[in-house]
Design a protein around this motif. Structure first.
Motif, PDB file in Angstrom:
ATOM      1  N   UNK B 190       0.837  -1.187   0.000  1.00 19.91           N
ATOM      2  CA  UNK B 190       0.000   0.000   0.000  1.00 19.91           C
ATOM      3  C   UNK B 190       0.879   1.247   0.000  1.00 19.91           C
ATOM      4  N   UNK B 191       0.469   2.257  -0.739  1.00 21.17           N
ATOM      5  CA  UNK B 191       1.144   3.544  -0.660  1.00 21.17           C
ATOM      6  C   UNK B 191       0.100   4.588  -0.290  1.00 21.17           C
ATOM      7  N   UNK B 192       0.368   5.283   0.793  1.00 18.28           N
ATOM      8  CA  UNK B 192      -0.610   6.264   1.270  1.00 18.28           C
ATOM      9  C   UNK B 192      -0.580   7.513   0.410  1.00 18.28           C
ATOM     10  N   UNK B 193      -1.750   7.978   0.023  1.00 22.57           N
ATOM     11  CA  UNK B 193      -1.852   9.262  -0.673  1.00 22.57           C
ATOM     12  C   UNK B 193      -2.271  10.318   0.347  1.00 22.57           C
ATOM     13  N   UNK B 228      -2.107  12.356   7.655  1.00 19.67           N
ATOM     14  CA  UNK B 228      -0.842  12.017   7.018  1.00 19.67           C
ATOM     15  C   UNK B 228      -0.979  12.373   5.547  1.00 19.67           C
ATOM     16  N   UNK B 229      -0.010  13.128   5.062  1.00 21.44           N
ATOM     17  CA  UNK B 229      -0.033  13.503   3.643  1.00 21.44           C
ATOM     18  C   UNK B 229      -0.830  14.749   3.356  1.00 21.44           C
ATOM     19  N   UNK B 230      -1.327  15.387   4.406  1.00 21.41           N
ATOM     20  CA  UNK B 230      -2.188  16.549   4.180  1.00 21.41           C
ATOM     21  C   UNK B 230      -1.418  17.859   4.342  1.00 21.41           C
ATOM     22  N   UNK B 231      -0.490  17.884   5.306  1.00 17.41           N
ATOM     23  CA  UNK B 231       0.208  19.137   5.630  1.00 17.41           C
ATOM     24  C   UNK B 231       0.954  19.684   4.413  1.00 17.41           C
ATOM     25  N   UNK B 232       1.629  18.801   3.698  1.00 19.64           N
ATOM     26  CA  UNK B 232       2.375  19.221   2.507  1.00 19.64           C
ATOM     27  C   UNK B 232       1.484  19.827   1.454  1.00 19.64           C
ATOM     28  N   UNK B 233       0.319  19.189   1.273  1.00 26.94           N
ATOM     29  CA  UNK B 233      -0.605  19.655   0.239  1.00 26.94           C
ATOM     30  C   UNK B 233      -1.089  21.058   0.557  1.00 26.94           C
ATOM     31  N   UNK B 244      -0.268  18.156  -7.780  1.00 22.34           N
ATOM     32  CA  UNK B 244      -0.455  17.036  -8.705  1.00 22.34           C
ATOM     33  C   UNK B 244       0.779  16.144  -8.704  1.00 22.34           C
ATOM     34  N   UNK B 245       1.948  16.780  -8.701  1.00 20.35           N
ATOM     35  CA  UNK B 245       3.200  16.025  -8.708  1.00 20.35           C
ATOM     36  C   UNK B 245       3.319  15.172  -7.446  1.00 20.35           C
ATOM     37  N   UNK B 246       2.994  15.799  -6.318  1.00 22.62           N
ATOM     38  CA  UNK B 246       3.019  15.102  -5.030  1.00 22.62           C
ATOM     39  C   UNK B 246       2.105  13.885  -5.042  1.00 22.62           C
ATOM     40  N   UNK B 247       0.873  14.112  -5.501  1.00 21.81           N
ATOM     41  CA  UNK B 247      -0.120  13.035  -5.490  1.00 21.81           C
ATOM     42  C   UNK B 247       0.296  11.902  -6.413  1.00 21.81           C
ATOM     43  N   UNK B 248       0.853  12.259  -7.564  1.00 21.00           N
ATOM     44  CA  UNK B 248       1.255  11.233  -8.526  1.00 21.00           C
ATOM     45  C   UNK B 248       2.394  10.396  -7.949  1.00 21.00           C
ATOM     46  N   UNK B 249       3.308  11.099  -7.313  1.00 17.67           N
ATOM     47  CA  UNK B 249       4.443  10.393  -6.710  1.00 17.67           C
ATOM     48  C   UNK B 249       3.948   9.383  -5.674  1.00 17.67           C
ATOM     49  N   UNK B 250       3.006   9.832  -4.838  1.00 14.96           N
ATOM     50  CA  UNK B 250       2.513   8.937  -3.793  1.00 14.96           C
ATOM     51  C   UNK B 250       1.720   7.780  -4.376  1.00 14.96           C
ATOM     52  N   UNK B 251       0.980   8.047  -5.464  1.00 15.90           N
ATOM     53  CA  UNK B 251       0.204   6.976  -6.094  1.00 15.90           C
ATOM     54  C   UNK B 251       1.147   5.916  -6.641  1.00 15.90           C
ATOM     55  N   UNK B 252       2.346   6.323  -7.019  1.00 16.54           N
ATOM     56  CA  UNK B 252       3.315   5.376  -7.570  1.00 16.54           C
ATOM     57  C   UNK B 252       4.308   4.962  -6.484  1.00 16.54           C
ATOM     58  N   UNK B 253       3.803   4.592  -5.349  1.00 16.88           N
ATOM     59  CA  UNK B 253       4.557   4.018  -4.236  1.00 16.88           C
ATOM     60  C   UNK B 253       5.549   4.996  -3.612  1.00 16.88           C
ATOM     61  N   UNK B 254       5.314   6.291  -3.765  1.00 19.16           N
ATOM     62  CA  UNK B 254       6.207   7.277  -3.161  1.00 19.16           C
ATOM     63  C   UNK B 254       5.709   7.789  -1.829  1.00 19.16           C
ATOM     64  N   UNK B 255       4.575   7.273  -1.383  1.00 19.10           N
ATOM     65  CA  UNK B 255       4.029   7.733  -0.102  1.00 19.10           C
ATOM     66  C   UNK B 255       4.471   6.837   1.040  1.00 19.10           C
ATOM     67  N   UNK B 256       3.848   7.020   2.191  1.00 17.12           N
ATOM     68  CA  UNK B 256       4.105   6.114   3.309  1.00 17.12           C
ATOM     69  C   UNK B 256       3.637   4.723   2.895  1.00 17.12           C
TER      70      UNK B 256
END
Lengths: 187, 471
Positions: B190-193, B228-233, B244-256
């Motif tokens: 799982x990768x958290x968005x 989690x993942x909200x403060x940056x946004x 958008x870049x942040x979200x895409x990164x997280x969707x592709x296993x770049x999140x927690x």
């Protein structure tokens, strides 16, 4: 052949059902009418003192006064939504002297915007004498309340029968505020 | 104010029982049925899903009052309807949304010999899951105030909200051991968005008759919200590109990241009877980056103030006495922000079914059953359960499955759960020259007025399916 027919009938029913999805009339603009009217009660001031608190060296004390600075009434939410307020005071006096409680409402430039007094009659036989007062804030006085940033309380012992240090009795005061709110779109 | 009203309404329509894919479960003509039971029957030799179109799932569930109950254009005063809704609902009523979108998916058989089969499937999907329970006590307090509720506890545990957006990369292995037994497992990363939850609130506010004054107001609060993942946004506000870049990164296993698994099995009791079961999303996500948690904690009893004779026993002046009270209130409602790491568990889902297949195709020419043919009909009972913040939710489904033509299968379901006794669902899967299309929706009776529906779910998708033996 009959089987084939059944199949088509089944399909037809499915298609018919799917076409039947629809929507009955709803009106989301009704949210504009949103309005709730909670009534909040809160304890205000209180005191409970024996008679000797009001006697120094055998004579009655001068009026005792103190104030609290309070910003809740000019809080934006209160200003926008408070439509009425009641201050309810209840005194129980068993001292053979009457008391007067005065509450002054002062705004942030130290002007008196509202005042009221409330008397607690004396007790002649040492039994509890109950007295009540309700101060209603509506219209002009409500506006005054919303401008209040300081409340001054003054408690005076009234003249009357003889007093001495060992005089029996107590005076107790309880009070509460009732805030009538109306929270909605238009306000 | 309008937003508060809408929020209130959304909160009023508390939600529930989503994620039940009772139509897709066991519908083995559709490759995605393997996502609900990794140990299910596999009918294809290999497949791949049309990118972004292979599985689209949406479900909205409301228990208690419906949107129609509140917004019907029926001439009844809106606030009356709103109040009725608030009074009729309980703190167990909930509102839930579940959405899934497959980015890509595929599968192929590793070995396919007589009676035995090994099959590997994989993919990446995005999922959104939201559940909010109806904060009944809070709603009553907002609606009535405390005047008519002296002695009534307004409990903070009524506030219960969880929302998460994640992406899931998965690989599943399915093995048909013999004609009687098939099992499967699926590993998931799982990768958290974005994750927001406030599910462990404690405490209460109560007004009781007091000793020294009319009332004692007792505040006992222990509230917490974790994000989690909200403060940056929020910081990215100025620049939508970086969001958008942040979200895409997280969707592709770049999140927690987190780990989980699914397991499932099918047991063929005899030619006609079978039993299957699956356990999904046994897993967690460890939140370490970009955490912002909020906490309100405090105990205080307010009985009013004694301005003239303050509690001078300890040499306090009236001024100090009053500022003490102010400090107490400030401390009580002080919002502490922390960045403590935390772990969330995914909602675990259980599926099980007992199935009976019958009615072989009658050969028109010989007017007899063909031994090789498979059964045309299937019926059975399915059980579904999901772990939820407050209590598990259960559903029981009766279904009928039918192969209409070679490339067309349909399934209809009747589902009972605590909220609806009239949930009828319909689904179909069609194959045309290797292209598979499926669509299914439940609560068909409710669809006649979608605003009055307590739950609506829809799944559809396109796949390419290939079989060595057929065609």
């Amino acid at each position: 052949m009959l089987k084939e027919l059944n199949k088509y009938l089944f399909l037809a029913i499915i298609i018919y059902l799917s076409l039947f999805s629809c929507v009955k009339e709803v009106d989301f603009d009704q949210a504009d009418d949103f309005e709730i009217s909670p009534v909040i009660e809160s304890s205000l001031i209180f005191l409970d003192e024996p008679a000797d608190s009001f006697i120094v060296n055998g004579v009655a004390t001068p009026p005792i006064s103190d104030y609290v600075e309070i910003d809740i009434f000019n809080n934006e939410f209160v200003v926008d939504n408070l439509i009425k307020a009641d201050f309810v005071l209840e005194a129980t006096n068993s001292i053979n002297r009457g008391f007067e409680i005065q509450v002054d409402f002062i705004n942030d430039i130290d002007q008196l915007v509202h005042t009221f007094t409330f008397s607690a009659p004396p007790s002649t036989d040492g039994s509890d004498v109950l007295s009540n007062h309700t101060e209603v804030f509506e219209g002009e006085s409500l506006i005054a309340l919303k401008n209040t940033s300081k409340l001054v309380f003054t408690l005076s012992i009234l003249s009357g029968g003889a007093i001495d240090q060992s005089m029996p009795g107590r005076i107790a005061l309880r009070s509460k505020a009732i805030f009538y709110l109306n929270i909605g779109e238009e306000i | 104010m309008r937003y508060i009203a809408l929020l209130f309404i959304v909160a009023s329509c508390s939600f529930s029982f989503s994620q039940n894919k009772q139509l897709l479960y066991g519908f083995s003509d559709i490759p995605q049925s393997l996502m609900i039971n990794p140990g299910g029957e596999v009918k294809n030799d290999w497949y791949f899903g049309m990118p972004l179109l292979s599985h689209i799932h949406a479900n909205v569930g409301i228990t208690g009052s419906t949107v129609y109950d509140i917004f019907a254009n029926d001439g009844i005063d809106f606030n009356t309807k709103l109040q009725n809704a608030v009074y009729s609902m309980g703190s167990r009523d909930s509102f839930s949304v579940n959405q899934q979108l497959e980015i890509f998916s595929g599968g192929f058989s590793l070995k396919n010999t007589l009676g035995k089969k090994e099959y590997l499937s994989f993919g990446l999907y995005q999922e959104l899951d939201f559940i909010a329970y109806f904060p009944k006590d809070l709603a009553i307090l907002a609606l009535e105030g405390n005047q008519n509720n002296i002695g009534r506890s307004f409990r903070a545990n009524n506030v219960n909200v969880a929302a998460e957006a994640i992406s899931v990369l998965h690989v599943g292995y399915n093995k048909k051991v013999n004609d009687h037994f098939t099992f499967g497992v699926r590993g998931k990363i799982y990768s958290n968005i974005v994750n927001v939850n406030s599910t462990k609130n404690e405490g209460r506010f109560v007004t009781v008759r007091g000793q020294n004054n009319f009332y004692d107001h007792i505040f006992n609060l222990d509230l917490e919200a974790r994000t989690s993942g909200l403060a940056n946004l929020k910081d990215d506000d100025s620049d939508s590109n970086s969001v958008v870049k942040d979200l895409r990164k997280r969707a592709l296993l770049g999140g927690d990241l987190g780990l989980g698994f699914d397991i499932g099995l099918t047991h063929q009791l005899n030619k006609q009877w079978s039993l299957d079961a699956s356990l999904l999303d046994v897993g967690f996500i460890r939140h370490t980056k970009d955490i912002e948690n909020y906490k309100v904690e405090g105990d205080y009893v307010f009985e009013g103030i004694n301005p003239i004779f303050p509690d001078t026993g300890n040499g306090q002046t009236a001024e100090e006495y009053w500022s003490d009270i102010e400090t107490n209130f400030e401390d009580l409602f002080k919002l502490d922000t922390t960045a403590t790491k935390y772990t969330t568990w995914r909602p675990v889902k259980l599926n099980a079914s007992l199935n009976y297949a019958f009615g072989k195709k009658i050969d028109d020419i010989c007017n007899c059953e063909n031994e090789e043919d498979i059964y045309q009909n299937k019926t059975g009972l399915q059980l579904y359960a999901i772990s939820r913040p407050r209590q598990p939710q259960l559903a029981l489904t009766l279904y009928y499955y039918r192969r209409l033509f070679n490339g067309l299968q349909v399934k209809t379901t009747y589902t009972i759960d605590p909220y609806s006794m009239t949930n009828i669902g319909l689904g179909m899967s069609a194959n045309l020259k290797g292209v598979n299309f499926y669509v299914m929706a439940d609560n068909f009776l409710e669809l006649r007025n979608v605003y009055n529906a307590q739950s609506v779910s829809l799944q559809l998708g396109f796949n390419y399916i290939f079989n060595k033996n057929e065609d």
